[in-house]
Design a protein around this motif. Structure first.
Motif, short mmCIF file in Angstrom:
data_model
loop_
_atom_site.label_atom_id
_atom_site.label_comp_id
_atom_site.label_asym_id
_atom_site.label_seq_id
_atom_site.Cartn_x
_atom_site.Cartn_y
_atom_site.Cartn_z
N LEU A 131 7.53 11.03 3.68
CA LEU A 131 6.65 10.18 4.48
C LEU A 131 5.25 10.77 4.47
O LEU A 131 5.03 11.90 4.92
CB LEU A 131 7.17 10.09 5.91
CG LEU A 131 6.34 9.31 6.92
CD1 LEU A 131 6.23 7.84 6.52
CD2 LEU A 131 6.92 9.43 8.33
N LEU A 132 4.30 10.03 3.93
CA LEU A 132 2.93 10.51 3.79
C LEU A 132 2.18 10.34 5.12
O LEU A 132 2.16 9.26 5.71
CB LEU A 132 2.22 9.73 2.70
CG LEU A 132 0.94 10.33 2.12
CD1 LEU A 132 1.25 11.63 1.37
CD2 LEU A 132 0.26 9.34 1.19
N ASN A 133 1.56 11.43 5.57
CA ASN A 133 0.89 11.47 6.87
C ASN A 133 -0.54 11.98 6.73
O ASN A 133 -0.87 12.68 5.77
CB ASN A 133 1.62 12.40 7.83
CG ASN A 133 3.05 12.01 8.09
OD1 ASN A 133 3.33 11.26 9.00
ND2 ASN A 133 3.98 12.54 7.29
N TYR A 140 6.08 7.06 0.79
CA TYR A 140 5.58 5.85 1.46
C TYR A 140 4.70 6.29 2.63
O TYR A 140 4.91 7.35 3.22
CB TYR A 140 6.74 4.97 1.94
CG TYR A 140 7.65 5.61 2.96
CD1 TYR A 140 7.61 5.22 4.30
CD2 TYR A 140 8.55 6.61 2.60
CE1 TYR A 140 8.44 5.81 5.24
CE2 TYR A 140 9.39 7.20 3.53
CZ TYR A 140 9.33 6.80 4.85
OH TYR A 140 10.15 7.40 5.79
N PRO A 141 3.66 5.52 2.96
CA PRO A 141 2.72 5.94 4.00
C PRO A 141 3.21 5.60 5.41
O PRO A 141 3.87 4.59 5.63
CB PRO A 141 1.46 5.14 3.66
CG PRO A 141 1.99 3.89 3.02
CD PRO A 141 3.22 4.30 2.26
N ALA A 142 2.86 6.47 6.34
CA ALA A 142 3.15 6.19 7.75
C ALA A 142 2.32 5.00 8.22
O ALA A 142 1.19 4.80 7.78
CB ALA A 142 2.84 7.42 8.59
N ASP A 143 2.88 4.21 9.10
CA ASP A 143 2.23 3.01 9.63
C ASP A 143 1.63 3.32 10.99
O ASP A 143 2.35 3.46 11.99
CB ASP A 143 3.25 1.87 9.74
CG ASP A 143 2.61 0.54 10.09
OD1 ASP A 143 1.68 0.52 10.92
OD2 ASP A 143 3.05 -0.49 9.55
N VAL A 144 0.30 3.46 11.03
CA VAL A 144 -0.39 3.83 12.27
C VAL A 144 -0.20 2.77 13.35
O VAL A 144 0.04 3.07 14.52
CB VAL A 144 -1.89 4.05 12.00
CG1 VAL A 144 -2.65 4.33 13.29
CG2 VAL A 144 -2.08 5.21 11.03
N GLU A 145 -0.31 1.50 12.96
CA GLU A 145 -0.20 0.41 13.95
C GLU A 145 1.19 0.37 14.58
O GLU A 145 1.33 0.08 15.77
CB GLU A 145 -0.53 -0.92 13.29
CG GLU A 145 -1.99 -1.05 12.88
CD GLU A 145 -2.31 -2.41 12.29
OE1 GLU A 145 -1.40 -3.27 12.25
OE2 GLU A 145 -3.46 -2.62 11.88
N PHE A 146 2.23 0.67 13.79
CA PHE A 146 3.58 0.68 14.34
C PHE A 146 3.70 1.70 15.47
O PHE A 146 4.24 1.40 16.54
CB PHE A 146 4.60 0.99 13.25
CG PHE A 146 6.00 1.21 13.78
CD1 PHE A 146 6.82 0.14 14.05
CD2 PHE A 146 6.47 2.50 14.05
CE1 PHE A 146 8.10 0.33 14.58
CE2 PHE A 146 7.74 2.70 14.57
CZ PHE A 146 8.56 1.61 14.83
#
Length: 349
Positions: A254-256, A324-330
């Motif tokens: 998970l990309l952060n 896969y990138p982390a979803d900030v809005e989530f």
């Protein structure tokens, strides 16, 4: 964060400030709270010390493992930190709580940065992955290759090291349920999906040692206490560089992004703005990989890296393929409720 934990942190922060525990820090021109351990050591050497010298601004440093610590300072009216390092996914919650200030639009040129790594409240500094590492002494060269394997305690027996927080673990659980990386947040968009992910974590709970800081995750690897680690790649690589017999994989990682924000009510806010703008420059950011296997959010920092350096960075093109990138809005929308549900899950039988 639970109400009782937050109240405890609030009272502690107020008491420490009133007792003068931060007198030394307050004497500095700017006070930075980083994440501690190898990551903070790297930022000090690559960013803070040269920027301090260039600006003639003296800095002091603290460590912070949870944004509730700085929220406690703000709510107690006893702010002693100026700049705080945060996970980008948390900035929506932190800004909504009134903990950090809105930054000037020209603080950096966003076109120079990885898309989404700068927002109105925070400037991206390090790019990293939450990734699987496994002991080659226990599993040889063919350890777990994905999150389905990571959850398979029969094929891969032994304790797993995991962060004691929902962020990252919810996503990993979705992959362990067999869903593809591109559908992780679609699955988590429903209450049923989020509950299924929590249930999957609960299933693994008897086989987990929970860590709460990057330094602790490194120590678990160096001591050989967990043959499997799901943790931050820079800390894992630092443990490997120090001799821990582990192999790191970016598959299903998970990309952060971590970022710098300025605290509301910061006692040295003007200096903090100058310092933040300075450390964001590529001439400093490019040196991060000399000290830890983290890349910068500033794309200009990557010019001139050799293949050996790029191979260690989560953000290099060859390592991005299976992440896969982390979803900030989530996490802005669901972070508070999931923290409560995660804590409840840990306390349940």
């Amino acid at each position: 964060m639970t109400h009782n934990n937050y109240r405890r942190i609030l009272l502690s922060a107020a008491a420490l400030a009133l007792s003068g525990a931060f007198a030394t820090a307050n004497a500095a021109d700017v006070v930075i709270a980083g994440s501690g351990g190898a990551s903070q050591d790297a930022q000090r050497q690559a960013l803070w010390e040269p920027a301090s010298k260039a600006l003639g601004i003296a800095f002091a440093e603290e460590t912070s493992q949870n944004w509730g610590e700085v929220r406690a300072q703000v709510d107690a009216g006893a702010v002693t930190w100026d700049i705080v390092q945060l996970a980008l996914q948390d900035t929506g919650l932190v800004s909504a709580a009134g903990v950090i200030m809105k930054l000037p639009e020209d603080i950096v040129n966003r076109a120079d940065y990885i898309p989404g790594s700068v927002n109105d409240y925070c400037v991206g500094n390090t790019v990293y992955s939450t990734a699987i590492s496994y002991s080659t002494e226990v599993y040889g060269e063919q350890g777990p290759q994905n999150m389905v394997d990571f959850w398979d305690v029969e094929k891969f027996p032994g304790k797993r090291g995991m962060l004691r927080a929902p962020r990252g673990n919810l996503e990993a659980a979705v992959l362990a349920l067999g869903h593809p990386r591109e559908e992780v947040y679609t699955f988590l968009s429903t209450p049923e999906g989020r509950q299924a992910a929590l249930d999957k974590i609960a299933e693994l709970k008897p086989n987990v040692l929970w860590w709460e800081s990057g330094a602790q995750s490194m120590q678990l690897m160096q001591d050989g206490e967990v043959p499997l680690m799901y943790g931050w790649n820079g800390r894992a690589q630092a443990a490997i560089d120090a001799g821990a017999p582990y192999k790191l994989s970016f598959n299903d990682a998970l990309l952060n992004v971590d970022c710098y924000a300025i605290v509301n009510g910061a006692p040295n806010a003007e200096n903090a703005l100058k310092f933040l703008k300075e450390v964001a420059k590529p001439e400093y950011q490019k040196d991060l990989p000399k000290y830890i296997a983290y890349g910068s959010a500033n794309l200009k920092a990557y010019v001139g890296y050799d293949e050996a350096t790029l191979a260690r960075l989560a953000s290099s093109p060859q390592n991005l393929t299976n992440q896969y990138p982390a979803d900030v809005e989530f996490w802005t929308e669901h972070g508070a409720e999931l923290s409560e549900q995660f804590d409840a899950m840990l306390l349940s039988n």
